[in-house]
Design a protein around this motif. Sequence first.
Motif, mmCIF file in Angstrom:
data_model
loop_
_atom_site.group_PDB
_atom_site.id
_atom_site.type_symbol
_atom_site.label_atom_id
_atom_site.label_comp_id
_atom_site.label_asym_id
_atom_site.label_seq_id
_atom_site.Cartn_x
_atom_site.Cartn_y
_atom_site.Cartn_z
ATOM 1 N N LYS A 241 0.826 -1.209 0.000
ATOM 2 C CA LYS A 241 0.000 0.000 0.000
ATOM 3 C C LYS A 241 0.860 1.260 0.000
ATOM 4 C CE LYS A 241 -3.757 2.259 2.543
ATOM 5 N NZ LYS A 241 -4.659 2.190 3.737
ATOM 6 N N GLY A 242 1.887 1.262 0.872
ATOM 7 C CA GLY A 242 2.786 2.409 0.929
ATOM 8 C C GLY A 242 3.553 2.587 -0.360
ATOM 9 N N LYS A 243 3.918 1.460 -0.975
ATOM 10 C CA LYS A 243 4.657 1.498 -2.234
ATOM 11 C C LYS A 243 3.807 2.106 -3.344
ATOM 12 C CE LYS A 243 7.097 -2.108 -3.021
ATOM 13 N NZ LYS A 243 7.546 -3.480 -3.408
ATOM 14 N N MET A 244 2.543 1.692 -3.432
ATOM 15 C CA MET A 244 1.648 2.211 -4.468
ATOM 16 C C MET A 244 1.378 3.701 -4.271
ATOM 17 S SD MET A 244 1.107 -0.173 -6.584
ATOM 18 C CE MET A 244 -0.232 0.577 -7.511
ATOM 19 N N LYS A 245 1.204 4.116 -3.012
ATOM 20 C CA LYS A 245 0.951 5.526 -2.718
ATOM 21 C C LYS A 245 2.158 6.382 -3.092
ATOM 22 C CE LYS A 245 -0.295 8.686 1.029
ATOM 23 N NZ LYS A 245 -0.591 8.803 2.486
ATOM 24 N N ALA A 246 3.349 5.893 -2.755
ATOM 25 C CA ALA A 246 4.572 6.633 -3.069
ATOM 26 C C ALA A 246 4.785 6.718 -4.572
ATOM 27 C CB ALA A 246 5.769 5.966 -2.393
ATOM 28 N N PHE A 247 4.532 5.620 -5.280
ATOM 29 C CA PHE A 247 4.654 5.616 -6.736
ATOM 30 C C PHE A 247 3.679 6.595 -7.376
ATOM 31 C CE2 PHE A 247 6.941 1.408 -7.039
ATOM 32 C CZ PHE A 247 7.978 1.897 -7.804
ATOM 33 N N SER A 248 2.448 6.634 -6.850
ATOM 34 C CA SER A 248 1.434 7.541 -7.380
ATOM 35 C C SER A 248 1.867 8.999 -7.220
ATOM 36 C CB SER A 248 0.106 7.306 -6.664
ATOM 37 O OG SER A 248 -0.858 8.245 -7.070
ATOM 38 N N THR A 249 2.402 9.310 -6.028
ATOM 39 C CA THR A 249 2.861 10.679 -5.774
ATOM 40 C C THR A 249 4.015 11.055 -6.684
ATOM 41 O OG1 THR A 249 2.189 10.516 -3.458
ATOM 42 C CG2 THR A 249 3.759 12.242 -4.021
ATOM 43 N N CYS A 250 5.004 10.165 -6.806
ATOM 44 C CA CYS A 250 6.170 10.434 -7.661
ATOM 45 C C CYS A 250 5.761 10.554 -9.122
ATOM 46 C CB CYS A 250 7.209 9.332 -7.496
ATOM 47 S SG CYS A 250 8.126 9.422 -5.949
#
Length: 319
Positions: A241-250
Amino acid sequence: MLQSKKDEDMKNGNTTGVAQFILVGFSGSRQWQVCILVVIFIVYMITILTNILIIAVIKNAPSLHKPMYLFIGTFSFLEICYPTTTVPKCLSNLLTKNKSISFPGCIAQNYFHFSMGATENFLLVTMAFDRYVAICNPLHYSTIMNHTRCAQLALGCWVGGFLFPVVILIQISKLHFCGPNIINHYYCDVAPLVALSCSGSYTVEMTFFILASIVILGSLPVVIISYACIMLTIIQMSSTKGKMKAFSTCASHLTVITIFYGTTIFMFVKPTGRSSLNINKVVSVFPSMVTPLLNPIIYTLRNKEIVDTLRRGTHNLFR
């Protein structure tokens, strides 16, 4: 024919400076120009109001008095100033038949527009480095990016942005303009302006090319490397979940960065080409009007702390 006339004027000593320039702006029927006027006005007002709201939220929320939000607040202030150097005059030209701008006004607009663009390049680099330290070296973030250093970096972006174009400002102010005085743009950009000069403009064109290359191509690798390191760190995260959120932001950050750098490289990192002035006029809309609208959405309205602060403020206002 135009160049031969310029050469003849120089030979005969006819270098009388023009008192004003005429900005062609966006051509087309009156109905088409009204549509452009409405769209630009709406985009401009949303940009100004959104960035003012972000600055107000950051200023009035103690929980947001952190180094990262100092950069965001500075960025929002820049995104108010950047389009303001060109858009009000563009709207005035679309609204009235008077499309003239004085010679000092033209030089000033050129200088401030270039200054704001350079400042944005430097600020994007600083914000990318800030995110790199926060994600890739979080244990030392508070030490590396303390309030004093962040304030110094933000101030340095502005000082550097306003110092870089000084050489171009001096060189352009020394050019002779003996007619015609019609600028094929909606603001006083360097390329269409020097194209009207009846004195040698090669030095100005090459100086601008070199400075623009230093600012843009010097900033871009730092941004790319910072986000590449951020991506590698995200890949190593254990939380999906954290990985997907960070990828979305980047990904959203990189979208805006791609638009800004893609258009500015196309416009400026090449010797001035007079045959591409019409294309440059259209492309210049993106860094001057589109990215100032997208940046507050991408950098702040996707930020959980700012959104939560806005929600609490709205709740307290209407309860």
